[in-house]
Design an enzyme around this catalytic site. Structure first.
Site, PDB file in Angstrom:
ATOM      1  N   ALA A  56       0.819  -1.222   0.000  1.00 29.84           N
ATOM      2  CA  ALA A  56       0.000   0.000   0.000  1.00 29.84           C
ATOM      3  C   ALA A  56       0.854   1.274   0.000  1.00 29.84           C
ATOM      4  CB  ALA A  56      -0.921  -0.020   1.216  1.00 29.84           C
ATOM      5  N   PHE A 101       1.276   5.657   0.868  1.00 28.17           N
ATOM      6  CA  PHE A 101       1.119   6.465   2.078  1.00 28.17           C
ATOM      7  C   PHE A 101      -0.131   7.344   2.070  1.00 28.17           C
ATOM      8  CE2 PHE A 101       2.903   9.819  -0.556  1.00 28.17           C
ATOM      9  CZ  PHE A 101       2.227  10.949  -0.082  1.00 28.17           C
ATOM     10  N   LYS A 124       1.535  -5.409   3.451  1.00 24.30           N
ATOM     11  CA  LYS A 124       2.646  -4.514   3.791  1.00 24.30           C
ATOM     12  C   LYS A 124       2.137  -3.090   3.614  1.00 24.30           C
ATOM     13  CE  LYS A 124       5.928  -2.426   1.662  1.00 24.30           C
ATOM     14  NZ  LYS A 124       5.978  -1.209   2.476  1.00 24.30           N
ATOM     15  N   GLU A 169       5.431   2.125   4.841  1.00 27.04           N
ATOM     16  CA  GLU A 169       6.291   2.265   6.025  1.00 27.04           C
ATOM     17  C   GLU A 169       6.177   3.666   6.630  1.00 27.04           C
ATOM     18  OE1 GLU A 169       7.063   1.897   2.921  1.00 27.04           O
ATOM     19  OE2 GLU A 169       8.812   3.066   2.306  1.00 27.04           O
ATOM     20  N   ARG A 170       5.526   4.591   5.896  1.00 26.22           N
ATOM     21  CA  ARG A 170       5.422   5.963   6.403  1.00 26.22           C
ATOM     22  C   ARG A 170       4.164   6.170   7.251  1.00 26.22           C
ATOM     23  NH1 ARG A 170       7.311   9.443   1.251  1.00 26.22           N
ATOM     24  NH2 ARG A 170       6.306   7.900  -0.068  1.00 26.22           N
ATOM     25  N   SER A 210       3.359   4.378  -6.724  1.00 29.83           N
ATOM     26  CA  SER A 210       3.952   5.086  -7.862  1.00 29.83           C
ATOM     27  C   SER A 210       4.201   4.153  -9.049  1.00 29.83           C
ATOM     28  CB  SER A 210       5.287   5.687  -7.428  1.00 29.83           C
ATOM     29  OG  SER A 210       6.172   4.631  -7.094  1.00 29.83           O
ATOM     30  N   CYS A 254      -4.304  10.340  -5.777  1.00 32.70           N
ATOM     31  CA  CYS A 254      -4.085   9.889  -7.158  1.00 32.70           C
ATOM     32  C   CYS A 254      -5.176  10.428  -8.073  1.00 32.70           C
ATOM     33  CB  CYS A 254      -4.048   8.379  -7.229  1.00 32.70           C
ATOM     34  SG  CYS A 254      -5.637   7.650  -6.894  1.00 32.70           S
ATOM     35  N   GLU A 279       4.028  13.760 -12.511  1.00 29.80           N
ATOM     36  CA  GLU A 279       3.035  13.831 -11.433  1.00 29.80           C
ATOM     37  C   GLU A 279       3.662  14.626 -10.287  1.00 29.80           C
ATOM     38  OE1 GLU A 279       2.257  10.136  -9.303  1.00 29.80           O
ATOM     39  OE2 GLU A 279       0.189  10.760  -8.965  1.00 29.80           O
TER      40      GLU A 279
HETATM   41  P1  NAD Z   1       5.406   4.458  -3.538  1.00 32.76           P
HETATM   42  O1  NAD Z   1       5.433   3.743  -4.833  1.00 32.76           O
HETATM   43  O2  NAD Z   1       6.608   5.215  -3.122  1.00 32.76           O
HETATM   44  O3  NAD Z   1       5.123   3.403  -2.359  1.00 32.76           O
HETATM   45  C1  NAD Z   1       4.072   2.440  -2.468  1.00 32.76           C
HETATM   46  C2  NAD Z   1       4.537   1.134  -1.847  1.00 32.76           C
HETATM   47  O4  NAD Z   1       5.605   0.592  -2.623  1.00 32.76           O
HETATM   48  C3  NAD Z   1       5.065   1.305  -0.431  1.00 32.76           C
HETATM   49  O5  NAD Z   1       4.559   0.245   0.353  1.00 32.76           O
HETATM   50  C4  NAD Z   1       6.581   1.261  -0.597  1.00 32.76           C
HETATM   51  O6  NAD Z   1       7.212   0.644   0.506  1.00 32.76           O
HETATM   52  C5  NAD Z   1       6.794   0.449  -1.851  1.00 32.76           C
HETATM   53  N1  NAD Z   1       7.911   0.979  -2.672  1.00 32.76           N
HETATM   54  C6  NAD Z   1       8.301   2.267  -2.801  1.00 32.76           C
HETATM   55  N2  NAD Z   1       9.305   2.379  -3.702  1.00 32.76           N
HETATM   56  C7  NAD Z   1       9.555   1.146  -4.142  1.00 32.76           C
HETATM   57  C8  NAD Z   1      10.459   0.611  -5.100  1.00 32.76           C
HETATM   58  N3  NAD Z   1      11.317   1.384  -5.755  1.00 32.76           N
HETATM   59  N4  NAD Z   1      10.429  -0.707  -5.328  1.00 32.76           N
HETATM   60  C9  NAD Z   1       9.550  -1.494  -4.685  1.00 32.76           C
HETATM   61  N5  NAD Z   1       8.665  -1.048  -3.774  1.00 32.76           N
HETATM   62  C10 NAD Z   1       8.650   0.251  -3.503  1.00 32.76           C
HETATM   63  O7  NAD Z   1       4.104   5.379  -3.547  1.00 32.76           O
HETATM   64  P2  NAD Z   1       3.685   6.447  -2.450  1.00 32.76           P
HETATM   65  O8  NAD Z   1       4.610   7.607  -2.534  1.00 32.76           O
HETATM   66  O9  NAD Z   1       3.478   5.783  -1.141  1.00 32.76           O
HETATM   67  O10 NAD Z   1       2.237   6.868  -3.006  1.00 32.76           O
HETATM   68  C11 NAD Z   1       2.044   7.890  -3.955  1.00 32.76           C
HETATM   69  C12 NAD Z   1       1.847   7.332  -5.334  1.00 32.76           C
HETATM   70  O11 NAD Z   1       0.766   6.397  -5.328  1.00 32.76           O
HETATM   71  C13 NAD Z   1       1.456   8.392  -6.348  1.00 32.76           C
HETATM   72  O12 NAD Z   1       2.122   8.135  -7.551  1.00 32.76           O
HETATM   73  C14 NAD Z   1      -0.043   8.182  -6.518  1.00 32.76           C
HETATM   74  O13 NAD Z   1      -0.581   8.615  -7.744  1.00 32.76           O
HETATM   75  C15 NAD Z   1      -0.133   6.707  -6.385  1.00 32.76           C
HETATM   76  N6  NAD Z   1      -1.477   6.290  -6.014  1.00 32.76           N
HETATM   77  C16 NAD Z   1      -2.231   5.702  -6.966  1.00 32.76           C
HETATM   78  C17 NAD Z   1      -3.518   5.321  -6.662  1.00 32.76           C
HETATM   79  C18 NAD Z   1      -4.381   4.681  -7.688  1.00 32.76           C
HETATM   80  O14 NAD Z   1      -5.377   4.066  -7.314  1.00 32.76           O
HETATM   81  N7  NAD Z   1      -4.056   4.795  -8.970  1.00 32.76           N
HETATM   82  C19 NAD Z   1      -4.026   5.541  -5.378  1.00 32.76           C
HETATM   83  C20 NAD Z   1      -3.199   6.140  -4.434  1.00 32.76           C
HETATM   84  C21 NAD Z   1      -1.917   6.513  -4.763  1.00 32.76           C
END
Ligand code: NAD
Length: 519
Positions: A170, A172, A196, A199-200, A249, A304, A404
């Site tokens: 998930a 943050f 999972k 972590e934030r 992301s 998002c 974004e």
């Molecule tokens: P993030 O990708 O940084 O983190 C999401 C999850 O992936 C976390 O649990 C994190 O621990 C893990 N993660 C982070 N970087 C990783 C990597 N390089 N390799 C593997 N795992 C990794 O996203 P975020 O900053 O927590 O959330 C914001 C993003 O989520 C924005 O891009 C937003 O548009 C998107 N989002 C999309 C939706 C949707 O339904 N389309 C909904 C909410 C958020």
């Protein structure tokens, strides 16, 4: 507070190389029905985004702990998948009531770790709660199909069956809603679940886990691990895990989709966005400007489905000064302060990134109509605040348009006609959401028909579908072929078994082997 005290201890920690102060609580793992302290030597700080104070620490779970969590899921699957569907339904009926009863407690935990305003945090819980309520209809949702008499004495019917252990990763920005898109749907279908959280912002998920346990979910049906890349790789690689739900992301989602798929798992990945709001000159001006401002700056733009891009068509371009005026009046403050409209960004890095994207717009020729970069919030001088920011004269080549931003920044483009606006939206690689503001039905119909985006609002700025539908972001905003929640969510978390059976009367027994292909 009572719930939180169950989840965290304030005892001095022996965490190997690092020795932490006893005043900072730690986030536990949830393994086999127990909230347990991690033995990890690697811990991450959780900050209050309004102050940057360290408010808790979260472990990067060890391999041993992650294995224990997935083993617990595997063991629990045998009995959970055989539990009657009515018993599973009863657990989720109790669960939805517990979430309702504790909505404010959950919202407080969200505001503390994520920063959004309390009212918005309640909305976060509420939209997740609706998915749990929908999951309670599982007795209808999981029905199979039957076709009697496909030939003489022969009937065919299908069952929907769970997959096994499923996992969720998930982001943050919605600490309640997005985990609640995941494990309730997976579990009510008879799967066990390894989650999972980000972590934030892990605390809200831990509270949700405790409530699920109180609702009667047996030990091992939900396990929670914490961490970053190692935990993600573990989920992508472990053979017992059959399906992964990811939200976050593009960088992480594309990686998880590839790695998980290569390992034979089903993956659904909801990812980043750049959502356009198209404003026609015939729109209801008052309504449209308020909708735009709310959808661009609410949750500090960290949604998002935020409307982060406005396309003003024709004479609607003259509305820009009024748009700026309305955005100026939003109250930027810590999320728990009365009257706050816009809270802080999740981290200092996020703040720096957003500010640098604003600057890139200025450097590339955009007009900075409202600049929120130097905002000072009294009493919260150390927080990650950026005030509402509006960039005008933006063109599709600029970085502030192509990336974004995920902050309280609205970029504004101009178009001469509806067709120009549609072609602009369709050239963007993302397809999460869009909205058109108009009072003309034919214009609205043309837009909804021609625009290549998975979720469209007509005078609705954030068209996130209710859970009886599915979240249908498309193109660069989604990987996979079955969406989150609704009918597609049930499909994602189940497999179909088709049974063809023949019950002949005694006198119709075959007299010789039938060697040709049955037709
Ligand atoms: P993030 O990708 O940084 O983190 C999401 C999850 O992936 C976390 O649990 C994190 O621990 C893990 N993660 C982070 N970087 C990783 C990597 N390089 N390799 C593997 N795992 C990794 O996203 P975020 O900053 O927590 O959330 C914001 C993003 O989520 C924005 O891009 C937003 O548009 C998107 N989002 C999309 C939706 C949707 O339904 N389309 C909904 C909410 C958020």
């Amino acid at each position: 507070t009572a719930l939180r005290s169950v989840l965290r201890t304030r005892v001095p920690l022996n965490v190997g190389r690092m020795c932490y102060s006893s005043s900072v609580p730690t986030t536990k793992l949830f393994i086999n029905g127990k909230f347990v302290e991690s033995r990890s030597s690697e811990w991450l700080d959780i900050h209050n985004p309004a102050t940057n104070e360290v408010i808790a620490r979260v472990p990067k779970a060890t391999q041993e702990e992650m294995l224990a969590a997935v083993d617990s899921c595997s063991t629990a699957f045998h009995s959970w998948s055989e539990t009657s569907i009515l018993a599973r339904q009863q657990i989720f009926l109790r669960y939805q009531q517990l979430i309702k009863d504790n909505l404010k407690e959950l919202a407080k935990a969200i505001t503390l770790e994520q920063g959004k305003t309390l009212a918005d945090a309640e909305g976060d819980v509420f939209r997740g709660l609706q998915v749990v309520e929908h999951a309670c209809s599982i007795t209808s949702l999981m029905l199979g199909e039957t076709l009697p008499s496909i030939t003489k004495d022969m009937d065919t019917y299908t069952y929907r069956l769970p997959l096994g252990v499923c996992a969720g990763i998930a982001p943050f920005n919605f600490p309640a809603m997005i985990p609640l898109w995941m494990f309730p749907m997976g579990m009510v279908c008879g799967n066990t679940y390894l989650l999972k959280p980000s972590e934030r912002v892990p605390t809200c998920t831990m509270l949700l886990a405790r409530m699920l346990q109180d609702a009667g979910a047996p030990d091992g049906t939900l396990n929670i691990i914490h961490g970053q890349h190692d935990a993600v790789n573990f989920i992508c690689d472990h053979p017992a895990i059959k399906a992964i739900s990811f939200v976050g992301s593009n960088q992480a989602g594309e990686y998880i989709y590839e790695r998980g798929s290569k390992n034979g798992k089903r993956v659904q990945a909801n990812m980043g966005a750049k959502n356009h709001g198209v404003v026609m000159p015939d729109a209801n001006k008052e309504n449209t400007l308020n909708q735009l401002v709310g959808a661009a700056f609410g949750a500090a733009g960290q949604r998002c489905m935020a409307l982060s891009t406005a396309i003003l068509v024709g004479e609607a371009q003259s509305w820009l000064p009024e748009l700026v005026e309305r955005a100026k009046h939003l109250c930027v403050n810590a999320g728990d302060q009365p009257g706050a409209d816009v809270g802080p960004l999740i981290s200092r890095q996020a703040r720096e990134r957003v500010c640098s994207l604003i600057q890139s717009g200025v450097d590339e020729g955009a007009k900075l109509l409202l600049d929120g970069r130097n905002i000072k919030v009294k009493g919260y001088e150390n927080g990650n605040f950026v005030g509402p920011t509006i960039l005008g004269n933006v063109t599709p080549e600029m970085k502030c348009y192509t990336e974004e931003i995920f902050g309280p920044v609205l970029v504004v483009l101009e178009a001469d006609s509806l067709d120009d606006a549609i072609s602009l939206v369709n050239r963007s690689p993302y397809g999460n959401g869009t909205a058109i503001f108009t009072t003309n039905g034919a214009t609205a119909r043309k837009y909804t028909h021609k625009v290549d985006v998975g979720q469209v609002g007509v005078n609705v700025p954030i068209p996130v579908p209710l859970p009886m539908f599915s979240f249908t972001g498309s193109r660069g905003s989604f990987r996979g072929d079955m969406n989150f929640y609704g009918k597609q969510g049930i499909q994602f978390y189940t497999q179909i078994k088709t049974v063809t059976s023949q019950w002949k009367a005694e006198d119709a027994t075959l007299k010789s082997p039938a060697v040709t292909m049955p037709t």
